[in-house]
Scaffold this active site. Structure first.
Site, mmCIF file in Angstrom:
data_model
loop_
_atom_site.group_PDB
_atom_site.id
_atom_site.type_symbol
_atom_site.label_atom_id
_atom_site.label_comp_id
_atom_site.label_asym_id
_atom_site.label_seq_id
_atom_site.Cartn_x
_atom_site.Cartn_y
_atom_site.Cartn_z
ATOM 1 N N VAL A 13 0.831 -1.209 0.000
ATOM 2 C CA VAL A 13 0.000 0.000 0.000
ATOM 3 C C VAL A 13 0.866 1.259 0.000
ATOM 4 O O VAL A 13 0.658 2.174 -0.796
ATOM 5 C CB VAL A 13 -0.952 -0.015 1.227
ATOM 6 C CG1 VAL A 13 -1.531 1.352 1.503
ATOM 7 C CG2 VAL A 13 -2.051 -1.033 1.010
ATOM 8 N N ASP A 31 10.556 3.200 6.711
ATOM 9 C CA ASP A 31 10.197 1.810 7.014
ATOM 10 C C ASP A 31 11.227 1.254 7.977
ATOM 11 O O ASP A 31 12.401 1.637 7.936
ATOM 12 C CB ASP A 31 10.183 0.980 5.721
ATOM 13 C CG ASP A 31 9.335 -0.280 5.844
ATOM 14 O OD1 ASP A 31 8.317 -0.381 5.138
ATOM 15 O OD2 ASP A 31 9.680 -1.162 6.658
ATOM 16 N N CYS A 269 -6.437 -9.187 3.483
ATOM 17 C CA CYS A 269 -7.567 -8.251 3.501
ATOM 18 C C CYS A 269 -8.872 -8.992 3.766
ATOM 19 O O CYS A 269 -9.366 -8.980 4.881
ATOM 20 C CB CYS A 269 -7.659 -7.502 2.172
ATOM 21 S SG CYS A 269 -6.435 -6.199 2.045
HETATM 22 N N1 LIG Z 1 -2.173 -5.026 0.258
HETATM 23 C C1 LIG Z 1 -3.412 -4.688 0.002
HETATM 24 O O1 LIG Z 1 -3.993 -5.109 -0.977
HETATM 25 C C2 LIG Z 1 -4.196 -3.751 0.861
HETATM 26 C C3 LIG Z 1 -5.295 -3.100 0.292
HETATM 27 C C4 LIG Z 1 -6.001 -2.215 1.069
HETATM 28 C C5 LIG Z 1 -5.624 -2.008 2.375
HETATM 29 N N2 LIG Z 1 -4.549 -2.672 2.916
HETATM 30 C C6 LIG Z 1 -4.192 -2.377 4.285
HETATM 31 O O2 LIG Z 1 -3.056 -1.524 4.259
HETATM 32 C C7 LIG Z 1 -2.215 -1.795 5.383
HETATM 33 C C8 LIG Z 1 -0.817 -2.118 4.912
HETATM 34 O O3 LIG Z 1 -0.858 -3.304 4.128
HETATM 35 P P1 LIG Z 1 0.300 -3.749 3.152
HETATM 36 O O4 LIG Z 1 -0.255 -4.867 2.350
HETATM 37 O O5 LIG Z 1 0.880 -2.585 2.469
HETATM 38 O O6 LIG Z 1 1.370 -4.304 4.217
HETATM 39 P P2 LIG Z 1 2.887 -4.711 3.929
HETATM 40 O O7 LIG Z 1 3.216 -5.768 4.938
HETATM 41 O O8 LIG Z 1 3.079 -4.980 2.470
HETATM 42 O O9 LIG Z 1 3.712 -3.398 4.253
HETATM 43 C C9 LIG Z 1 3.797 -2.818 5.472
HETATM 44 C C10 LIG Z 1 5.168 -2.169 5.611
HETATM 45 O O10 LIG Z 1 5.156 -1.484 6.873
HETATM 46 C C11 LIG Z 1 6.422 -1.665 7.474
HETATM 47 N N3 LIG Z 1 6.270 -1.437 8.918
HETATM 48 C C12 LIG Z 1 5.744 -2.238 9.855
HETATM 49 N N4 LIG Z 1 5.755 -1.637 11.055
HETATM 50 C C13 LIG Z 1 6.315 -0.414 10.871
HETATM 51 C C14 LIG Z 1 6.593 0.673 11.724
HETATM 52 N N5 LIG Z 1 6.328 0.632 13.021
HETATM 53 N N6 LIG Z 1 7.183 1.769 11.187
HETATM 54 C C15 LIG Z 1 7.486 1.827 9.873
HETATM 55 N N7 LIG Z 1 7.227 0.831 9.008
HETATM 56 C C16 LIG Z 1 6.644 -0.282 9.502
HETATM 57 C C17 LIG Z 1 6.826 -3.067 7.105
HETATM 58 O O11 LIG Z 1 8.230 -3.252 7.228
HETATM 59 C C18 LIG Z 1 6.318 -3.170 5.668
HETATM 60 O O12 LIG Z 1 7.308 -2.794 4.736
HETATM 61 C C19 LIG Z 1 -2.904 -2.922 6.151
HETATM 62 O O13 LIG Z 1 -3.715 -2.367 7.135
HETATM 63 C C20 LIG Z 1 -3.763 -3.584 5.094
HETATM 64 O O14 LIG Z 1 -4.871 -4.223 5.662
HETATM 65 C C21 LIG Z 1 -3.807 -3.527 2.162
#
Ligand SMILES: NC(=O)c1ccc[n+]([C@@H]2O[C@H](COP(=O)([O-])OP(=O)(O)OC[C@H]3O[C@@H](n4cnc5c(N)ncnc54)[C@H](O)[C@@H]3O)[C@@H](O)[C@H]2O)c1
Length: 432
Positions: A13, A31, A269
């Site tokens: 995201v 990150d 999700c």
């Molecule tokens: N992937 C999807 O399709 C999607 C779609 C809509 C919403 N979401 C939501 O978006 C959010 C993120 O999902 P994602 O798929 O991008 O996750 P992801 O795991 O791909 O990425 C999250 C990133 O955040 C970093 N991170 C974790 N804790 C951290 C912190 N304290 N400080 C800084 N960085 C930190 C991780 O290292 C990772 O790189 C979630 O809530 C998910 O439900 C995801």
């Protein structure tokens, strides 16, 4: 006001969003994962959401020069690099624990980090999927406590749920209308304007943060329940020996019949978000019947498929013990490398329990990642596949699988099972 953006969490995201902001604003991507930051700084995104050349166009290794240029993306693990930002966009994970309860730790930790650099006049916008109330009741107290600042006097918050669809090259982040919200009417306008400047599809300004939070979590819960309904139909029609896909095709000729397909529901999700809503419902004294029933049905599909395969093998007099099985696909959805919460693992474990010798083939996955997450070895190179498989299961509809000559891989007497209704009916024995 000059806008300086910090995106906290550069995953599926955060990265595509940071790249869009970077085209117009000085943007820092923060990150905690050092290798991820290094890989992005070198111009490669392993999630394949952003093409390397698009990433290289915005990436800036020098923070000072990027700020001077007024645009670009600087990726970092150093909190000091985001202290001059004034818009903090939080896109960290929101998983569940083994008891299916929401885990807010990454959000709390990210809020602590932002709290340390928060200044008067700043905005903090959460994008992670949550239940209604998390932004104001869980994150704001952390921001206030760590920064010593007061919400709506010194700083403002907002919530703008992410709707990105990994692997979808058509509906990319700027083409998906975005819901926005803010902690005061004025801050909501500022946040809405910020998103309007990058999201070409436009925005929908929700009346409150809780409305925006609830709107996201019900989108995925609605999909989960609709898929659970067709999965239940698949179980019923299987007993009645009627082809579910054919029934859905016929019913789908009515204008208001919803086109859902049966299948595994994994990922971070649809298979996770309903638990966030369920948890909040239960906290408020309501036990959610439909939401949790949907989850149970969808979580049972891997075992159902495995037992159907074994039944079919027995019907065809194929010895089950030590039979060679090939699972085609391991990711949680087609044409993307994301293996988080894939339910293909349920089929794998059940077939192993039945005594089969299972090979998993997925050209999209990172073998090391699968091994460290799930403890199994996956083949990702077609030339390493054997032949004479007693059963072949199409688990994920990757485009590459249409090119595979299934006949060449299967034993003379075999069962080909298609979970996705993806392969030509002439070459399969059964489908969901
Ligand atoms: N992937 C999807 O399709 C999607 C779609 C809509 C919403 N979401 C939501 O978006 C959010 C993120 O999902 P994602 O798929 O991008 O996750 P992801 O795991 O791909 O990425 C999250 C990133 O955040 C970093 N991170 C974790 N804790 C951290 C912190 N304290 N400080 C800084 N960085 C930190 C991780 O290292 C990772 O790189 C979630 O809530 C998910 O439900 C995801």
């Amino acid at each position: 006001m000059e806008k300086k953006i910090a995106v906290i969490g550069l995953g599926y995201v955060g990265l595509p969003l940071a790249v869009e902001f970077a085209k117009q604003y000085p943007t820092v991507g923060f990150d905690i994962n050092g290798p991820r930051v290094d890989e992005l700084t070198n111009g490669h995104d392993r999630t394949l959401e952003v093409e390397d050349e698009d990433l290289k166009e915005v990436i800036a290794s020098d923070l000072i020069r990027m700020e001077k240029n007024g645009r670009g993306l600087h990726c970092t693990t150093a909190l000091g690099d985001i202290e001059s930002s004034n818009f903090y966009v939080v896109t960290v994970p929101t998983p569940t624990d083994k008891n299916k309860r929401p885990v807010l730790t990454p959000l709390v930790k990210a809020s602590e980090s932002v709290g340390k650099v928060l200044k008067k006049g700043d905005y903090v916008i959460y994008e992670s999927t949550v239940y209604p109330g998390v932004t104001e009741d869980e994150c704001v107290p952390v921001l206030e406590q760590v920064s010593g600042l007061k919400l709506n006097e010194d700083f403002f918050v907002g919530y703008s749920p992410e709707r990105i669809n990994p692997g979808d090259k058509e509906r990319t982040v700027t083409k998906i209308l975005k819901v926005t919200s803010g902690s005061t009417p004025e801050s909501a306008q500022v946040i809405d304007e910020l998103y309007k400047s990058v999201i070409t599809a436009g925005t929908h300004l929700a009346p409150t943060i809780k409305v925006a939070e609830a709107s996201k979590v019900i989108e995925n819960s609605q999909r989960d329940i609709n898929i659970a309904f067709v999965n239940e139909l698949a179980k019923i029609f299987n007993k009645l020996e009627i082809d579910t896909n054919a029934v859905l095709e016929a019913a789908g000729t009515k204008w208001n019949f919803l086109p859902f397909k049966p299948g595994l529901v994994g990922g971070h999700c649809i298979g996770v978000d309903p638990y966030y809503l369920a948890q909040k419902a239960q906290e408020s004294g309501y036990y959610p019947e439909i939401i949790l029933a949907g989850r149970r049905i969808n979580d049972s599909m891997g075992s159902f498929v495995a037992s159907e395969i074994v039944k079919k093998m027995v019907q065809k007099d194929i010895p089950v013990k030590e039979a060679k099985a090939l699972l085609l696909g391991f990711t949680f959805k087609e044409n993307c490398p994301d293996v988080r919460n894939t339910r293909v693992i349920d089929i794998y474990h059940d077939l192993i329990e039945f005594g089969l010798d299972v090979t998993v083939f997925d050209p999209w996955v990172d073998k090391e990642e699968v091994f460290s997450e799930y403890g199994i070895s996956v083949v990702n190179d077609f030339s390493h596949l054997g032949q004479e498989y007693s059963t072949i299961v199409l688990a994920v509809g990757h485009n590459q699988f249409l090119e595979i000559d299934i006949d060449n891989l299967k034993a003379k007497n075999s069962v080909v099972f298609d979970i996705k209704g993806f392969l030509p009916q002439t070459i399969i024995d059964a489908r969901l």
